[in-house]
Design an enzyme around this catalytic site. Structure first.
Site, PDB file in Angstrom:
ATOM      1  CB  SER A  17      -0.936  -0.005   1.209  1.00  5.55           C
ATOM      2  OG  SER A  17      -0.203  -0.172   2.418  1.00  5.55           O
ATOM      3  CD  GLU A  68       1.498   8.266   5.049  1.00  2.00           C
ATOM      4  OE1 GLU A  68       1.196   7.392   5.898  1.00  2.00           O
ATOM      5  OE2 GLU A  68       2.326   9.177   5.258  1.00  2.00           O
ATOM      6  CB  THR A  97      -1.251  12.361   5.575  1.00  3.56           C
ATOM      7  OG1 THR A  97      -1.008  13.447   4.676  1.00  3.56           O
ATOM      8  CG2 THR A  97      -0.315  11.210   5.247  1.00  3.56           C
ATOM      9  CB  ALA A 104       0.476  18.594  12.732  1.00  6.34           C
ATOM     10  N   GLY A 106      -2.342  11.518  16.694  1.00  8.13           N
ATOM     11  CA  GLY A 106      -1.979  12.740  15.988  1.00  8.13           C
ATOM     12  C   GLY A 106      -1.043  13.629  16.773  1.00  8.13           C
ATOM     13  CG  ASP A 107       2.471  14.413  15.635  1.00  4.73           C
ATOM     14  OD1 ASP A 107       2.630  13.710  16.652  1.00  4.73           O
ATOM     15  OD2 ASP A 107       2.905  14.107  14.513  1.00  4.73           O
ATOM     16  CG  HIS A 118       5.063   7.532  20.469  1.00  2.00           C
ATOM     17  ND1 HIS A 118       4.999   8.758  21.083  1.00  2.00           N
ATOM     18  CD2 HIS A 118       4.225   7.606  19.390  1.00  2.00           C
ATOM     19  CE1 HIS A 118       4.149   9.538  20.424  1.00  2.00           C
ATOM     20  NE2 HIS A 118       3.673   8.865  19.399  1.00  2.00           N
ATOM     21  CD  GLN A 177       7.892   6.846  12.549  1.00  2.00           C
ATOM     22  OE1 GLN A 177       7.885   6.844  11.323  1.00  2.00           O
ATOM     23  NE2 GLN A 177       7.482   7.872  13.273  1.00  2.00           N
ATOM     24  CG  PHE A 232      10.173  13.442   9.501  1.00  2.00           C
ATOM     25  CD1 PHE A 232       9.194  14.312   9.944  1.00  2.00           C
ATOM     26  CD2 PHE A 232       9.846  12.098   9.381  1.00  2.00           C
ATOM     27  CE1 PHE A 232       7.921  13.860  10.259  1.00  2.00           C
ATOM     28  CE2 PHE A 232       8.586  11.637   9.698  1.00  2.00           C
ATOM     29  CZ  PHE A 232       7.618  12.527  10.140  1.00  2.00           C
ATOM     30  CG  HIS A 235       1.591   2.027   4.488  1.00  3.14           C
ATOM     31  ND1 HIS A 235       0.459   2.020   3.699  1.00  3.14           N
ATOM     32  CD2 HIS A 235       1.664   3.288   5.000  1.00  3.14           C
ATOM     33  CE1 HIS A 235      -0.131   3.201   3.750  1.00  3.14           C
ATOM     34  NE2 HIS A 235       0.595   3.992   4.517  1.00  3.14           N
ATOM     35  NE  ARG A 239      10.939  13.594  -3.311  1.00  8.04           N
ATOM     36  CZ  ARG A 239      10.565  14.589  -2.523  1.00  8.04           C
ATOM     37  NH1 ARG A 239       9.498  14.451  -1.762  1.00  8.04           N
ATOM     38  NH2 ARG A 239      11.250  15.731  -2.501  1.00  8.04           N
TER      39      ARG A 239
END
Length: 290
Positions: free
Chosen positions: A8, A10, A40, A43, A100-101, A143, A170, A210, A260, A266
């Site tokens: 899959s 994203e 997505t 945030a 979520g952030d 996390h 992640q 990131f 995923h 891209r």
């Protein structure tokens, strides 16, 4: 020979300036026939309206099955339910449920006073509203808001108990980190599918930055491989494909059956990775290149 895994992709909603390029990218990715295409949310739900537009257009195009990301930040239960119900009524029945952030980068999570407390409560609500498949997040490395170990596994247990169907990890860059995590999850009595999240190194400096923010470690060998290629885009692209392919082959060899890919919108990088892994037929690759 390994059987074909579930693959899959994203994507994130485009800005108005990049919308035409985004839909060209989606068309090329669709040719590879992913199991679904997740969109997505941003945030604090900052891309909510753009996510809504993308999801509804994907439904009209009748291409890959869309999956809606949804988080609980800065929204009441009623607001979250209304948004989810609207998507479900439109035909989106697959979700990625995340805590979520916060909109402020690095800010500690603060639940909305009338909102859901986290991904487990959101998962339960989505299933109640009619979602047929809910994916949640999983963290092979601790996390940032937790201490790892049993704390992360306890959170994962709670999300599956609430009705989650699988968990997308992640990204990590060392296969052994993912495989050790998979073993820990199994030892904890969790028998739901764990999907390997794959982050191609599209830009080493940006990926490193990131990764520091989200708690993903960047091994020294990755730095040594990509740092000298900063001004060599073709060589960087080839190295990005090669490292992702090597990572996925290692996991496939250990029985991992679902991947995923975080495409970062891209197409070329994702297509080349799927080509080298044999995850797309020559006919599909020719169409994707057109």
């Amino acid at each position: 020979m390994s059987r074909m895994p579930q693959v899959s992709f994203e994507v994130f909603p485009p800005s108005p300036k990049t919308e035409d390029r985004f839909w060209t990218t989606v068309a090329r990715l669709a040719v590879l026939q992913p199991a679904y295409l997740s969109v997505t949310y941003g945030a604090g739900g900052s891309a909510k309206d753009r996510s809504d537009a993308v999801l509804r257009r994907l439904l009209r195009l009748r291409g890959p099955q869309p999956a809606a990301h949804l988080s609980v930040v800065d929204a009441s239960r009623a607001e979250t339910d209304d948004l989810a119900k609207g998507w479900i009524d439109a035909g989106v029945t697959r979700f990625v449920a995340l805590r979520g952030d916060m909109p402020e980068m690095g800010a500690a999570f603060r639940p909305h006073p009338d909102g859901y407390g986290g991904a487990a409560e959101l998962t339960s609500a989505l299933k109640r509203l009619g979602a047929t498949h809910v994916s949640v997040g999983a963290y092979p490395e601790p996390h940032p808001d937790h201490r790892g170990g049993d704390s992360d596994l306890a959170h994962l247990h709670g999300k599956f108990a609430a009705g989650a169907d699988d968990a997308i990890t992640q990204y990590v860059f060392e296969p052994e980190i993912f495989l050790r995590y998979r073993d820990r999850v199994a030892a904890a009595g969790i028998d739901k599918p764990i999907v390997a999240g794959i982050m191609p190194v599209f830009d080493f400096a940006k990926v490193s930055s990131f990764s520091r923010r989200c708690g993903a470690s960047v091994p020294a060998w990755l730095d040594a491989r990509f740092a000298p290629l900063a001004d060599q885009p073709d060589a960087h692209h080839a190295a990005a494909v090669e490292t992702a392919v090597s990572f996925c082959r290692r996991l496939q060899g250990e029985g991992v059956e679902a991947f995923h890919i975080y495409t970062l919108n891209r197409a070329e990088l994702t297509i080349d990775i799927c080509r080298d892994l044999g995850w797309a037929t020559p006919a599909r690759l020719r169409e994707a290149a057109a």
